[in-house]
Each structure stands twice: as C-alpha cells, then as structure tokens.
Design a protein around this motif. Structure first.
Motif, PDB file in Angstrom:
ATOM      1  N   ALA A 179     -24.736  35.055  25.108  1.00 35.90           N
ATOM      2  CA  ALA A 179     -26.076  35.180  25.712  1.00 35.90           C
ATOM      3  C   ALA A 179     -26.928  36.176  24.925  1.00 35.90           C
ATOM      4  O   ALA A 179     -26.397  37.120  24.326  1.00 35.90           O
ATOM      5  CB  ALA A 179     -25.928  35.663  27.149  1.00 35.90           C
ATOM      6  N   PRO A 180     -28.272  35.975  24.906  1.00 41.68           N
ATOM      7  CA  PRO A 180     -29.137  36.999  24.307  1.00 41.68           C
ATOM      8  C   PRO A 180     -28.937  38.343  25.021  1.00 41.68           C
ATOM      9  O   PRO A 180     -28.555  38.355  26.206  1.00 41.68           O
ATOM     10  CB  PRO A 180     -30.559  36.459  24.561  1.00 41.68           C
ATOM     11  CG  PRO A 180     -30.424  35.060  25.043  1.00 41.68           C
ATOM     12  CD  PRO A 180     -29.019  34.865  25.508  1.00 41.68           C
ATOM     13  N   ALA A 181     -29.198  39.451  24.330  1.00 41.23           N
ATOM     14  CA  ALA A 181     -28.869  40.779  24.870  1.00 41.23           C
ATOM     15  C   ALA A 181     -29.513  41.020  26.233  1.00 41.23           C
ATOM     16  O   ALA A 181     -28.871  41.533  27.165  1.00 41.23           O
ATOM     17  CB  ALA A 181     -29.324  41.845  23.880  1.00 41.23           C
ATOM     18  N   ASP A 182     -30.786  40.622  26.386  1.00 35.05           N
ATOM     19  CA  ASP A 182     -31.466  40.873  27.668  1.00 35.05           C
ATOM     20  C   ASP A 182     -30.798  40.093  28.803  1.00 35.05           C
ATOM     21  O   ASP A 182     -30.607  40.606  29.910  1.00 35.05           O
ATOM     22  CB  ASP A 182     -32.947  40.473  27.579  1.00 35.05           C
ATOM     23  CG  ASP A 182     -33.767  41.505  26.807  1.00 35.05           C
ATOM     24  OD1 ASP A 182     -33.256  42.612  26.571  1.00 35.05           O
ATOM     25  OD2 ASP A 182     -34.925  41.190  26.453  1.00 35.05           O
ATOM     26  N   ALA A 183     -30.475  38.820  28.526  1.00 33.87           N
ATOM     27  CA  ALA A 183     -29.869  37.997  29.569  1.00 33.87           C
ATOM     28  C   ALA A 183     -28.489  38.564  29.944  1.00 33.87           C
ATOM     29  O   ALA A 183     -28.103  38.577  31.116  1.00 33.87           O
ATOM     30  CB  ALA A 183     -29.735  36.552  29.081  1.00 33.87           C
ATOM     31  N   ARG A 184     -27.780  39.058  28.944  1.00 31.38           N
ATOM     32  CA  ARG A 184     -26.452  39.641  29.221  1.00 31.38           C
ATOM     33  C   ARG A 184     -26.604  40.882  30.109  1.00 31.38           C
ATOM     34  O   ARG A 184     -25.836  41.081  31.058  1.00 31.38           O
ATOM     35  CB  ARG A 184     -25.759  39.993  27.899  1.00 31.38           C
ATOM     36  CG  ARG A 184     -24.338  40.416  28.078  1.00 31.38           C
ATOM     37  CD  ARG A 184     -23.562  40.528  26.779  1.00 31.38           C
ATOM     38  NE  ARG A 184     -22.160  40.768  27.070  1.00 31.38           N
ATOM     39  CZ  ARG A 184     -21.673  41.939  27.455  1.00 31.38           C
ATOM     40  NH1 ARG A 184     -22.478  42.985  27.557  1.00 31.38           N
ATOM     41  NH2 ARG A 184     -20.393  42.065  27.747  1.00 31.38           N
ATOM     42  N   ALA A 185     -27.617  41.691  29.806  1.00 27.61           N
ATOM     43  CA  ALA A 185     -27.836  42.899  30.621  1.00 27.61           C
ATOM     44  C   ALA A 185     -28.136  42.508  32.073  1.00 27.61           C
ATOM     45  O   ALA A 185     -27.630  43.123  33.022  1.00 27.61           O
ATOM     46  CB  ALA A 185     -28.993  43.715  30.032  1.00 27.61           C
ATOM     47  N   SER A 186     -28.934  41.453  32.254  1.00 32.55           N
ATOM     48  CA  SER A 186     -29.262  41.032  33.625  1.00 32.55           C
ATOM     49  C   SER A 186     -28.043  40.404  34.311  1.00 32.55           C
ATOM     50  O   SER A 186     -27.881  40.517  35.529  1.00 32.55           O
ATOM     51  CB  SER A 186     -30.441  40.058  33.610  1.00 32.55           C
ATOM     52  OG  SER A 186     -31.622  40.774  33.289  1.00 32.55           O
ATOM     53  N   TRP A 187     -27.189  39.736  33.535  1.00 31.27           N
ATOM     54  CA  TRP A 187     -25.947  39.192  34.111  1.00 31.27           C
ATOM     55  C   TRP A 187     -25.086  40.328  34.661  1.00 31.27           C
ATOM     56  O   TRP A 187     -24.547  40.236  35.766  1.00 31.27           O
ATOM     57  CB  TRP A 187     -25.199  38.410  33.023  1.00 31.27           C
ATOM     58  CG  TRP A 187     -23.817  37.992  33.369  1.00 31.27           C
ATOM     59  CD1 TRP A 187     -23.454  37.045  34.279  1.00 31.27           C
ATOM     60  CD2 TRP A 187     -22.599  38.526  32.838  1.00 31.27           C
ATOM     61  NE1 TRP A 187     -22.097  36.936  34.345  1.00 31.27           N
ATOM     62  CE2 TRP A 187     -21.528  37.832  33.469  1.00 31.27           C
ATOM     63  CE3 TRP A 187     -22.295  39.492  31.879  1.00 31.27           C
ATOM     64  CZ2 TRP A 187     -20.195  38.097  33.172  1.00 31.27           C
ATOM     65  CZ3 TRP A 187     -20.965  39.746  31.585  1.00 31.27           C
ATOM     66  CH2 TRP A 187     -19.921  39.063  32.228  1.00 31.27           C
ATOM     67  N   LEU A 188     -24.994  41.428  33.921  1.00 38.49           N
ATOM     68  CA  LEU A 188     -24.204  42.562  34.396  1.00 38.49           C
ATOM     69  C   LEU A 188     -24.811  43.141  35.681  1.00 38.49           C
ATOM     70  O   LEU A 188     -24.101  43.482  36.629  1.00 38.49           O
ATOM     71  CB  LEU A 188     -24.144  43.655  33.312  1.00 38.49           C
ATOM     72  CG  LEU A 188     -23.313  43.284  32.063  1.00 38.49           C
ATOM     73  CD1 LEU A 188     -23.497  44.320  30.950  1.00 38.49           C
ATOM     74  CD2 LEU A 188     -21.813  43.163  32.442  1.00 38.49           C
ATOM     75  N   ARG A 189     -26.145  43.205  35.719  1.00 40.84           N
ATOM     76  CA  ARG A 189     -26.818  43.772  36.903  1.00 40.84           C
ATOM     77  C   ARG A 189     -26.632  42.844  38.122  1.00 40.84           C
ATOM     78  O   ARG A 189     -26.451  43.320  39.249  1.00 40.84           O
ATOM     79  CB  ARG A 189     -28.322  43.969  36.615  1.00 40.84           C
ATOM     80  CG  ARG A 189     -28.579  45.235  35.783  1.00 40.84           C
ATOM     81  CD  ARG A 189     -29.829  45.132  34.938  1.00 40.84           C
ATOM     82  NE  ARG A 189     -31.082  45.066  35.676  1.00 40.84           N
ATOM     83  CZ  ARG A 189     -31.798  46.115  36.077  1.00 40.84           C
ATOM     84  NH1 ARG A 189     -31.347  47.338  35.832  1.00 40.84           N
ATOM     85  NH2 ARG A 189     -32.933  45.967  36.691  1.00 40.84           N
ATOM     86  N   ALA A 190     -26.674  41.527  37.903  1.00 38.68           N
ATOM     87  CA  ALA A 190     -26.467  40.593  39.016  1.00 38.68           C
ATOM     88  C   ALA A 190     -25.045  40.707  39.546  1.00 38.68           C
ATOM     89  O   ALA A 190     -24.809  40.688  40.760  1.00 38.68           O
ATOM     90  CB  ALA A 190     -26.760  39.169  38.544  1.00 38.68           C
ATOM     91  N   GLN A 191     -24.097  40.856  38.615  1.00 36.75           N
ATOM     92  CA  GLN A 191     -22.693  41.017  39.030  1.00 36.75           C
ATOM     93  C   GLN A 191     -22.525  42.262  39.894  1.00 36.75           C
ATOM     94  O   GLN A 191     -21.897  42.229  40.943  1.00 36.75           O
ATOM     95  CB  GLN A 191     -21.822  41.173  37.789  1.00 36.75           C
ATOM     96  CG  GLN A 191     -21.185  39.888  37.343  1.00 36.75           C
ATOM     97  CD  GLN A 191     -20.116  40.149  36.287  1.00 36.75           C
ATOM     98  OE1 GLN A 191     -20.218  41.104  35.524  1.00 36.75           O
ATOM     99  NE2 GLN A 191     -19.111  39.312  36.271  1.00 36.75           N
TER     100      GLN A 191
END
Ligand SMILES: NC(=O)C1=CN([C@@H]2O[C@H](COP(=O)(O)OP(=O)(O)OC[C@H]3O[C@@H](n4cnc5c(N)ncnc54)[C@H](OP(=O)(O)O)[C@@H]3O)[C@@H](O)[C@H]2O)[C@@H](O)CC1
Ligand SMILES: [K+]
Length: 514
Positions: A94-106
């Motif tokens: 995933a692009p870096a921003d999307a990965r960061a948001s995935w971590l926050r959603a988790q």
C-alpha cells in the motif's frame, strides 16, 4: 465542506492539475495530513447523511482512495458506529499514507470483512472508497483519452468487481469518496471494464464527496448519473496559481431592460430552415418554427423566418409575431441567422450565402451535417471565424463526430477534448450537447453546463436551444456568453418543469423568460 448546486460557477481541475495542487500542498504540510483531513471530511459527511446509521460498510481499494476510507472508518468507529471494512490492499504494497491509515483503523477496532454485512438497512450507509483519481491517471498513462474506448480492458481483481456490484445494487445509501469508483475524473467515462451494467441509473440515495478539487468528469458524460448529490471539501487547500482546466457554468447576471428601449435594441433573428413537405415528403417546418418561437420568447426584438418550403406557409397562425420571409428578401449582413433547424437537403443550397454574409450565425442540425460533408463549406466557416465574425455551432455528439471525422463513441470518450477540437478547427464557439453540455471557444477555458435533465431528451428541444443562442447573440452577447447563458437557461427551464407534466419543445419555448 458544501453542497454543489447549479447556482454558482466553479473552477474545475482535471487529474493532472489536481495532482499538481496536491503535491504543492503536501510539500508544505506534515506527512499524512491531507489524508487525515480527507478521512475526517468523509466521516463528517457520512454522519450528516446517515445520522441513524448503526453500521457503515466501507469498501476500500488498494490505493490512497482506500486510505481515505480507512481513515474515515477510524473516525466512524470512534464515534460509536460499527465500521465494517473490506480492504483490497496489502500492508506491504500500500502507499505510505494508506498504510498509516490502515494502522489507525486497526487501532480503533474496526471490523474487517470480505464483503458487505448481510443486513444493511436503508438507515445504514455504504462508503465507496475503492478507486478515485488513480483511474484517470492510469487512463491517461495508457493512451490518448479520445482512444480510451479502444483500450483492452485490464484484468480486474474479482474482489473489486464484487464490491462494485454490491455498491451499485445497495439498498442502503452510498457515499463515494472523491469520485464514484471507476469514473474517469477527466472525461466522465468509466474505465474499461468498470462501467455498471446497462440499466436505469442508481436510486436517489447516492452521494459523492469530491476532495481537494472539483473534477470535470463529475459533470459530463456518465458523471452526472453516477455522482448523485455532490459535495465538495477543499481540504483547506487553495488551488494557488493552477489555472482551471474548465469551468462549471453559473446563471447569467440579470440584465434589466432600459425603459427607453425599442425592438431594435434587442436585435433581429432570422431563422433559415424547415424543409417543406413537398421537397421529399419529409415536412420539417416545425423545427424552424420552434427555433423562431424560442428566439421570440428569449427576447429578440424581431424574428424573421425563411422557410425552405417554396413559400407554402405564409403565416404561422399560432405565432403571428413571426415574420415569414423569402430567403432572398433577408438582409443577411444585418441579421443574426439561426440556420439548419429542420433544414433537410434544402439547406445546403443556402449555406454558402448564409455562412459568407450573416452578421452573426448559429449553425445547427442539418446545416452541420452539410458542412461535415463539404470541405468547401468547412473552409467558409473557418474563414468567417478567422475574420472575427461571431459563429456558434450547436452539434449533438453524432453531428460533432461527423464534423470531426470521428465516431460518436470517440467524441463521447473525451467530450471536453472534442468540443475544444471543434472550436479550434472552425474558429467558432462549439456547444457539444448531451449530458453535461460542453461549451468551448478557441483559446479559452471550456465550460460545462450544470443544468438540465432527461426531460430534454425530446424532439425539438435542440431547435429551441439554437433559437435561444440566436436571441442572445442578436442582443449583443459575445458568442461564448450567448452559448453558455442559453445552455444554462435551457436546462434550468427543464429543471423547473412541473412534476408529472410532459416536456414538449413548443411549451419549453413558450415558457422561456417567465
Ligand atoms: N491526490 C490528492 O489530491 C489527494 C488524494 N487523496 C485520495 O487519493 C486518491 C488517489 O489515490 P491514488 O493515486 O493512490 O489512486 P486510487 O484512486 O486509490 O487508485 C489506485 C489503485 O487503483 C488501481 N487502478 C487504477 N486504474 C484502474 C483500473 N482501470 N482498473 C482497476 N484498478 C485500477 C491501481 O492499480 P495499479 O494501476 O497501481 O495497478 C491502484 O491500485 C484520490 O482520489 C483521493 O481519494 C486524498 O487522500 C488527499 C488528497
Ligand atoms: K471512490
């Protein structure tokens, strides 16, 4: 954040321009900031649109559009909704921003699922964060948009296809993030393989929140049907020096009539068209009379009609204000001529004189078909444009295709491009009709019209538009303003049409100016 309505003009930015605005903003902001703003805006609108939703299903794609969805899921979960997320991305790709948001959603405790929850009610909500601007970027990388329809469809991830199908058939409302997934931001066409199955457009509970910029594709071609109710959040970013790629037209400024004015103050329109029944057994005088009625009801000082029927109709008893004339009796050099409505074969004979002599000119319908078939007429149209004599062409997509030597599908694949091409080729203003009419003038930023609806898909409404453009030209408007204002008012009249009443072109013309 605000709702976009046709009441005011807006600058539009295509995918390349939006990318430049985004990169310039990102360079001055902390990392991940724009996605955080985008996700928050999506969550806020979601809660406003579906205040009683207990469950929100978020379909999130592999790119940053999906990242916006993941960020929104985090807020919705924190605010007491059950956020159920289907994510098609992979943490390591995933692009870096999307990965960061995935971590926050988790971390927020959203629920992960392979598909939509089984029992979403009409109070719940779906969020379409599958694909956004990345689709347009991939179309323009692949080819010239005019040839996009010939592109081989790429292999589509079956999970993406399944999510799109669920969203398109959902009984729960759907909020699309940035763009309805699969729609190309520049052309308003779906990318190959991503168009919905043919059928009626989705139900009323469809919403789109456009982020950072408004894109042309939201307003033309398939865009209008796909978008539903449109909202916009600029994410706190101004476009800066980036010039708009197009404008969304707004209403004309009201121009009060001076008390000390007379019919000569508002100009004379002459309609040349309406092949008679005797010529080929195809009577088309009605088309010319509709254009004339529209010019009259749009405020033209006098309206003359030169029917191509060998003088068989001396008077229109329903519209005695119209002055019937033989073509030879028209002082073309002093007139605004609307030529072609119902012109049939007969109009060809009159075109060389009309094109070379008319002071101001609107070319419609059969006039355009004749011009498309005759290089000498094309040269005459170009020459009058180059001499600075006002000319407006009002083709529908098939007429535009004939003029450009393209197929209708190629014109529709890039409506802005086609309108610009017509304007350049003929040194004239071109109005490409259809859903989200495009108005282009040589060397100027094109406009897309925001008014109108499918009631206008009825015989004769194009003739009415040609008459409306003529009246505005006769009153002294520039060709671009005459075209933009007429197209806007034409659509507005249809938008204000009483519910349950059929729209006919004759009644449309009579209601203008009310
Ligand atoms: N830019 C901004 O201003 C801001 C952007 N933001 C957000 O980011 C979004 C843009 O994100 P993005 O660039 O990552 O692209 P996105 O729409 O997620 O798609 C990429 C994925 O789609 C795929 N794919 C492409 N075409 C396809 C096709 N025809 N058929 C099938 N798949 C296709 C493509 O696959 P690939 O081509 O890489 O194999 C890739 O996996 C933007 O819309 C907004 O929501 C905001 O957060 C803040 C400000
Ligand atoms: K989307």
């Amino acid at each position: 954040m605000h709702r976009i309505t046709p009441h005011q003009p807006h600058p539009l930015f295509d995918s390349a321009a939006t990318g430049r605005i985004e990169r310039a903003a990102a360079a001055t902001l902390p990392a991940h900031q724009l996605m955080q703003r985008a996700g928050l805006a999506v969550a806020q609108l979601a809660q406003a649109l579906a205040p009683y939703a207990r469950t929100v299903w978020l379909a999130c794609g592999p790119g940053n559009n999906g990242g916006d969805g993941l960020e929104a899921a985090m807020h919705l979960q924190r605010n007491g909704r059950q956020a159920v997320v289907t994510w098609l991305g992979q943490p390591d790709k995933a692009p870096a921003d999307a990965r960061a948001s995935w971590l926050r959603a988790q971390a927020a405790g959203v629920q992960w699922a392979d598909h939509a929850p089984d029992q979403l009610s009409s109070c719940d909500l779906c969020i379409d964060a599958l694909l956004g601007l990345g689709v347009s970027a991939s179309s323009s990388r692949a080819m010239d948009p005019a040839h996009a329809m010939n592109a081989p469809a790429r292999t589509i991830d079956p999970r993406l296809r399944a999510c799109l199908s669920m969203l398109r058939h959902s009984l729960a409302p759907v909020l699309a993030v940035d763009l309805p997934s699969g729609l190309d931001a520049d052309t308003g066409q779906y990318a190959p393989g991503l168009a919905p199955d043919p059928g009626p457009p989705p139900g009323p509970a469809r919403y789109t929140l456009s982020l950072l910029s408004l894109k042309p594709g939201l307003f033309t071609a398939a865009g209008r049907d796909a978008v539903g109710q449109l909202w916009f959040d600029d994410l706190g970013v101004a476009p800066g020096p980036e010039p708009p790629s197009a404008w969304l037209s707004g209403p004309a400024l009201a121009a009060p009539r001076a008390h000390a004015s007379h019919k000569g103050s508002y100009g004379d329109v002459a309609v040349v068209g309406g092949e008679g029944l005797a010529e080929r057994g195809l009577g088309m005088t009605g088309a010319a009379l509709l254009a004339a009625s529209a010019a009259l009801h749009s405020g033209a000082g006098r309206v003359l009609v030169a029917l191509l029927d060998d003088g068989q109709l001396p008077l229109d008893p329903q519209q005695p204000e119209l002055m019937l004339r033989r073509f030879e009796a028209l002082a073309l050099e002093r007139l605004t001529v609307v030529c072609g409505c119902g012109g049939g074969q007969s109009v060809g004979q009159r075109l060389p004189e009309v094109i070379t002599r008319a002071a101001r000119l609107v070319l419609d319908a059969d006039a355009l078909n004749h011009i498309a078939g005759h290089a000498a007429l094309q040269a005459l149209v170009l020459a009058r444009g180059q001499q600075g004599r006002p000319t407006v062409l009002t083709p529908h997509p098939l007429e535009a295709a004939r003029l450009l030597g393209l197929s209708t599908a190629q014109v529709q694949a890039d409506r802005l491009g086609a309108a610009r091409q017509l304007a350049t080729r003929f040194a004239a203003v071109a109005v490409l009709k259809g859903s989200g009419s495009v108005i282009a003038a040589p060397g100027q930023t094109p406009a897309i019209n925001p008014t109108g609806n499918a009631l206008l898909a009825s015989a004769g409404t194009g003739d009415v538009l040609a008459g409306m453009v003529g009246a505005r030209l006769a009153a002294g408007a520039s060709p671009l303003n005459a075209a933009c204002d007429a197209v806007y008012a034409h659509g507005r009249a249809a938008d204000a049409w009483p519910a349950g009443q059929a729209l006919t072109a004759g009644e449309l013309a009579r209601r203008l100016g009310r």
